[in-house]
Design a protein around this motif. Structure first.
Motif, PDB file in Angstrom:
ATOM      1  N   VAL A  22       0.851  -1.187   0.000  1.00  0.00           N
ATOM      2  CA  VAL A  22       0.000   0.000   0.000  1.00  0.00           C
ATOM      3  C   VAL A  22       0.887   1.238   0.000  1.00  0.00           C
ATOM      4  CG1 VAL A  22      -1.587   1.348   1.392  1.00  0.00           C
ATOM      5  CG2 VAL A  22      -1.883  -1.121   1.216  1.00  0.00           C
ATOM      6  N   GLY A  23       0.795   2.006  -1.060  1.00  0.00           N
ATOM      7  CA  GLY A  23       1.690   3.166  -1.126  1.00  0.00           C
ATOM      8  C   GLY A  23       1.170   4.207  -2.087  1.00  0.00           C
ATOM      9  N   LEU A  24       2.093   4.997  -2.599  1.00  0.00           N
ATOM     10  CA  LEU A  24       1.701   6.041  -3.537  1.00  0.00           C
ATOM     11  C   LEU A  24       0.956   5.445  -4.722  1.00  0.00           C
ATOM     12  CD1 LEU A  24       5.005   8.093  -3.546  1.00  0.00           C
ATOM     13  CD2 LEU A  24       2.808   8.822  -2.611  1.00  0.00           C
ATOM     14  N   GLY A  25       1.354   4.235  -5.110  1.00  0.00           N
ATOM     15  CA  GLY A  25       0.691   3.576  -6.238  1.00  0.00           C
ATOM     16  C   GLY A  25      -0.810   3.493  -6.033  1.00  0.00           C
ATOM     17  N   ASN A  26      -1.222   3.186  -4.821  1.00  0.00           N
ATOM     18  CA  ASN A  26      -2.648   3.032  -4.552  1.00  0.00           C
ATOM     19  C   ASN A  26      -3.401   4.356  -4.594  1.00  0.00           C
ATOM     20  OD1 ASN A  26      -1.057   0.930  -3.158  1.00  0.00           O
ATOM     21  ND2 ASN A  26      -3.054   0.058  -2.750  1.00  0.00           N
ATOM     22  N   ILE A  27      -2.742   5.437  -4.187  1.00  0.00           N
ATOM     23  CA  ILE A  27      -3.479   6.697  -4.035  1.00  0.00           C
ATOM     24  C   ILE A  27      -3.119   7.696  -5.136  1.00  0.00           C
ATOM     25  CG2 ILE A  27      -4.123   8.501  -2.386  1.00  0.00           C
ATOM     26  CD1 ILE A  27      -3.131   6.715  -0.165  1.00  0.00           C
ATOM     27  N   LEU A 221       1.218  -5.490 -10.345  1.00  0.00           N
ATOM     28  CA  LEU A 221       2.520  -5.952  -9.854  1.00  0.00           C
ATOM     29  C   LEU A 221       3.216  -4.875  -9.033  1.00  0.00           C
ATOM     30  CD1 LEU A 221       3.604  -7.757 -13.132  1.00  0.00           C
ATOM     31  CD2 LEU A 221       3.098  -8.872 -10.957  1.00  0.00           C
ATOM     32  N   PHE A 222       3.229  -3.642  -9.537  1.00  0.00           N
ATOM     33  CA  PHE A 222       3.872  -2.536  -8.805  1.00  0.00           C
ATOM     34  C   PHE A 222       3.219  -2.387  -7.441  1.00  0.00           C
ATOM     35  CE2 PHE A 222       4.362   1.984  -7.657  1.00  0.00           C
ATOM     36  CZ  PHE A 222       5.711   2.170  -7.880  1.00  0.00           C
ATOM     37  N   SER A 223       1.908  -2.481  -7.462  1.00  0.00           N
ATOM     38  CA  SER A 223       1.155  -2.285  -6.240  1.00  0.00           C
ATOM     39  C   SER A 223       1.433  -3.386  -5.220  1.00  0.00           C
ATOM     40  CB  SER A 223      -0.322  -2.238  -6.614  1.00  0.00           C
ATOM     41  OG  SER A 223      -1.088  -2.025  -5.497  1.00  0.00           O
ATOM     42  N   SER A 326       5.741   3.787   4.464  1.00  0.00           N
ATOM     43  CA  SER A 326       5.744   2.344   4.724  1.00  0.00           C
ATOM     44  C   SER A 326       6.148   1.562   3.475  1.00  0.00           C
ATOM     45  CB  SER A 326       4.380   1.888   5.263  1.00  0.00           C
ATOM     46  OG  SER A 326       3.387   2.046   4.284  1.00  0.00           O
ATOM     47  N   SER A 327       6.118   2.198   2.311  1.00  0.00           N
ATOM     48  CA  SER A 327       6.621   1.554   1.092  1.00  0.00           C
ATOM     49  C   SER A 327       8.091   1.880   0.850  1.00  0.00           C
ATOM     50  CB  SER A 327       5.831   2.021  -0.131  1.00  0.00           C
ATOM     51  OG  SER A 327       4.488   1.676  -0.004  1.00  0.00           O
ATOM     52  N   SER A 328       8.452   3.130   1.082  1.00  0.00           N
ATOM     53  CA  SER A 328       9.829   3.518   0.757  1.00  0.00           C
ATOM     54  C   SER A 328      10.832   2.751   1.626  1.00  0.00           C
ATOM     55  CB  SER A 328      10.022   5.033   0.914  1.00  0.00           C
ATOM     56  OG  SER A 328       9.836   5.417   2.260  1.00  0.00           O
ATOM     57  N   SER A 330      10.654  -0.274   2.474  1.00  0.00           N
ATOM     58  CA  SER A 330      10.884  -1.614   1.908  1.00  0.00           C
ATOM     59  C   SER A 330      11.837  -1.545   0.726  1.00  0.00           C
ATOM     60  CB  SER A 330       9.559  -2.264   1.513  1.00  0.00           C
ATOM     61  OG  SER A 330       8.976  -1.625   0.399  1.00  0.00           O
ATOM     62  N   LEU A 331      11.716  -0.469  -0.055  1.00  0.00           N
ATOM     63  CA  LEU A 331      12.619  -0.317  -1.204  1.00  0.00           C
ATOM     64  C   LEU A 331      14.062  -0.152  -0.732  1.00  0.00           C
ATOM     65  CD1 LEU A 331      10.375   2.062  -3.338  1.00  0.00           C
ATOM     66  CD2 LEU A 331      11.161  -0.185  -4.078  1.00  0.00           C
ATOM     67  N   LEU A 332      14.248   0.628   0.328  1.00  0.00           N
ATOM     68  CA  LEU A 332      15.608   0.830   0.832  1.00  0.00           C
ATOM     69  C   LEU A 332      16.131  -0.455   1.487  1.00  0.00           C
ATOM     70  CD1 LEU A 332      17.925   2.819   1.120  1.00  0.00           C
ATOM     71  CD2 LEU A 332      16.973   3.577   3.295  1.00  0.00           C
TER      72      LEU A 332
HETATM   73  N1  PFF Z   1       3.729  -0.943  -3.821  1.00  0.00           N
HETATM   74  C1  PFF Z   1       4.094   0.433  -3.654  1.00  0.00           C
HETATM   75  C2  PFF Z   1       2.989   1.335  -4.134  1.00  0.00           C
HETATM   76  O1  PFF Z   1       1.997   0.845  -4.687  1.00  0.00           O
HETATM   77  O2  PFF Z   1       3.108   2.530  -3.973  1.00  0.00           O
HETATM   78  C3  PFF Z   1       5.359   0.808  -4.344  1.00  0.00           C
HETATM   79  C4  PFF Z   1       6.435  -0.186  -4.270  1.00  0.00           C
HETATM   80  C5  PFF Z   1       7.059  -0.455  -3.078  1.00  0.00           C
HETATM   81  C6  PFF Z   1       6.795  -0.857  -5.399  1.00  0.00           C
HETATM   82  C7  PFF Z   1       8.030  -1.416  -3.017  1.00  0.00           C
HETATM   83  C8  PFF Z   1       7.756  -1.809  -5.355  1.00  0.00           C
HETATM   84  C9  PFF Z   1       8.355  -2.087  -4.160  1.00  0.00           C
HETATM   85  F1  PFF Z   1       9.263  -3.007  -4.145  1.00  0.00           F
END
Ligand code: PFF
Length: 460
Positions: A22-27, A221-223, A326-328, A330-332
């Motif tokens: 759940v992140g920027l992608g969702n909103i 997938l991104f989400s 909470s998403s960033s 995980s990326l780091l």
């Molecule tokens: N899933 C996150 C979003 O929808 O904003 C973005 C994201 C986080 C994509 C982590 C990929 C990832 F590995």
């Protein structure tokens, strides 16, 4: 040797993974994408994509991570397939790349929270995004602040950093969005928004399937945070007695629910203020361009009476901020875990140092949204599908029976479902992802946009 960390609880892992998903992608992207690509017909294509490609691929990443118990690059070595380690490397690189612009958007969000809390955004709702938030050294500085917070949490580790933070963040996001959705429902005129958002327009989907289907698959997938080594990394901190299928399903359902809920906030808010989506001269660009949610929501709130605009705006962007952080993290973490595992580097300075490098990579995106759009396109259309394709090939055809064994660990079920999963990876998922990669490559390399190919960076 220092013992490798694990999640303290199963719920901790699930919440961290939901936080990542759940992140920027969702909103920032999903509501506009749905609204302009056929409403609930797009929602349906998206849900099919989650089910057919997203969940199987997510489970594939879980299997690799948990079986190897190590970061996404080393995992392939540990599983005895060093020739596949490049897949983890591309994934980690993708995380790095994605975080650079993700954090810039996080900086805009910080700016809007300040703008609403202080009220200044209400003086220039339509130009605040371009003239104030997304430009100049301020945008660079706020991108830096966002990276600082991200690195700060990752520096604290899995249990005391990521797990603790997401335990509070994820429930807060849901509660805040529910409250905002109810508020939007009470506004006069919001009804048209539900109709626009939820009435299926199959014609749009059928007519534009070459762009709509990859968009839905890419977003699915991104989400789910698949394709960036993140879910491999998170699963590597898991113990063997968790049920991966049950956790995967919980994560996917929660993530789609939040995306849907975000739409129930944003779209009715816009319609209540008489703002339309898409089409010529529309305030909110059809493709859900970088500024859409910022400009749209702000303009929608301006005329609310009294302090309502400031409170609702600050709460809305506050929610977006929590989701983004909470998403960033995980990326780091995907990148940090590699350096910590493989080179025994101390976590905190590694998180800080990497945060600094990601910050520098994001500076062009902070200074010019054309760069941000380009970085985002490369991330979603190139890094992501390529890694998913390779992971699906690896798990389906290379690990095969081993993957089935791993998926069964911690479940009480037999082999039937795991075998169905394996064969779906080997056939349907593989084919679907090949189609998506093909269509994306066509878009990236073969169709010139305004005289340029998308793969060429802006201004070059
Ligand atoms: N899933 C996150 C979003 O929808 O904003 C973005 C994201 C986080 C994509 C982590 C990929 C990832 F590995």
């Amino acid at each position: 040797m220092v013992e490798r960390e694990t999640w303290a609880t199963r719920a901790g892992f699930i919440l961290a993974a939901i936080g990542s998903a759940v992140g920027l992608g969702n909103i920032w992207r999903f509501p506009f994408q749905t609204a302009t690509n056929g409403g609930s017909a797009f929602l349906l294509v998206y849900l099919v994509a989650v089910l057919v490609i997203g969940i199987p691929a997510l489970l594939g990443e879980f299997v690799v991570g948990r079986r190897a118990n190590i970061n996404a690059i080393e995992a392939f070595n540990k599983l005895g397939r060093p020739q596949w380690a490049f897949v983890g490397a591309i994934g980690v690189l993708g995380s790095f790349w994605t975080l650079s612009y993700y954090s810039v958007v996080g900086g805009w969000v910080l700016r809007f929270i300040y703008g609403f809390a202080s009220g200044v955004v209400l003086d220039q709702p339509q130009t605040y995004f371009t003239d104030v938030a997304a430009t100049g050294l301020d945008a660079v500085a706020l991108h830096g602040l966002f990276m600082l917070v991200t690195a700060g949490i990752v520096a604290l580790g899995i249990e005391d950093g990521i797990e603790l933070a997401t335990k509070f963040m994820v429930p807060s996001i849901v509660v805040l969005l529910l409250g905002l959705a109810v508020y939007a429902f009470t506004l006069p005129g919001s009804g048209a928004g539900y109709e626009f958002y939820l009435s299926p327009d199959f014609a749009t989907v059928v007519e534009n399937w070459t762009t709509v289907v990859p968009a839905a698959a890419g977003q699915a997938l991104f989400s789910l945070s698949v394709g960036f080594a993140v879910m491999i990394t998170y699963a590597s901190y898991l113990s063997k007695d968790d049920s991966l299928p049950a956790d995967g399903l919980t994560i996917a359902v929660s993530n789609s629910f939040v995306g849907f809920l975000a739409g129930l906030v944003v779209i009715p808010l816009l319609f209540a203020a008489g703002i339309t989506i898409g089409g010529e001269g529309s305030l909110v660009s059809g493709s859900g361009g970088a500024g859409a949610v910022f400009i749209g929501v702000t303009t929608a709130l301006v005329d609310l009476p009294g302090l309502a605009a400031r409170v609702v705006g600050a709460l809305f962007f506050g929610t977006v901020l929590i989701a983004a952080i909470s998403s960033s993290i995980s990326l780091l973490e995907a990148v940090v875990s590699y350096l910590v595992d493989n080179y025994a580097l101390p976590r905190a300075p590694t998180a800080a140092g990497l945060g600094g490098v990601v910050f520098l990579l994001g500076v062009p995106s902070a200074l010019d949204t054309a760069w941000l759009t380009w970085f985002d396109g490369i991330s979603v259309s190139l890094f992501l599908p390529v890694v998913v394709l390779l992971v699906v090939l690896f798990v389906g055809w290379e690990l095969g029976g081993e993957a089935v064994d791993e998926l069964r660990q911690g479940t009480s079920g037999g082999t039937l479902l795991p075998m169905v999963w394996l064969w779906s990876l080997r056939t349907v998922v593989l084919l679907a992802i090949l189609v998506v990669v093909g269509l994306n490559f066509y878009d990236l390399f073969l169709t010139p946009e305004a005289g340029d190919y998308f793969i060429v960076p802006p201004g070059l």
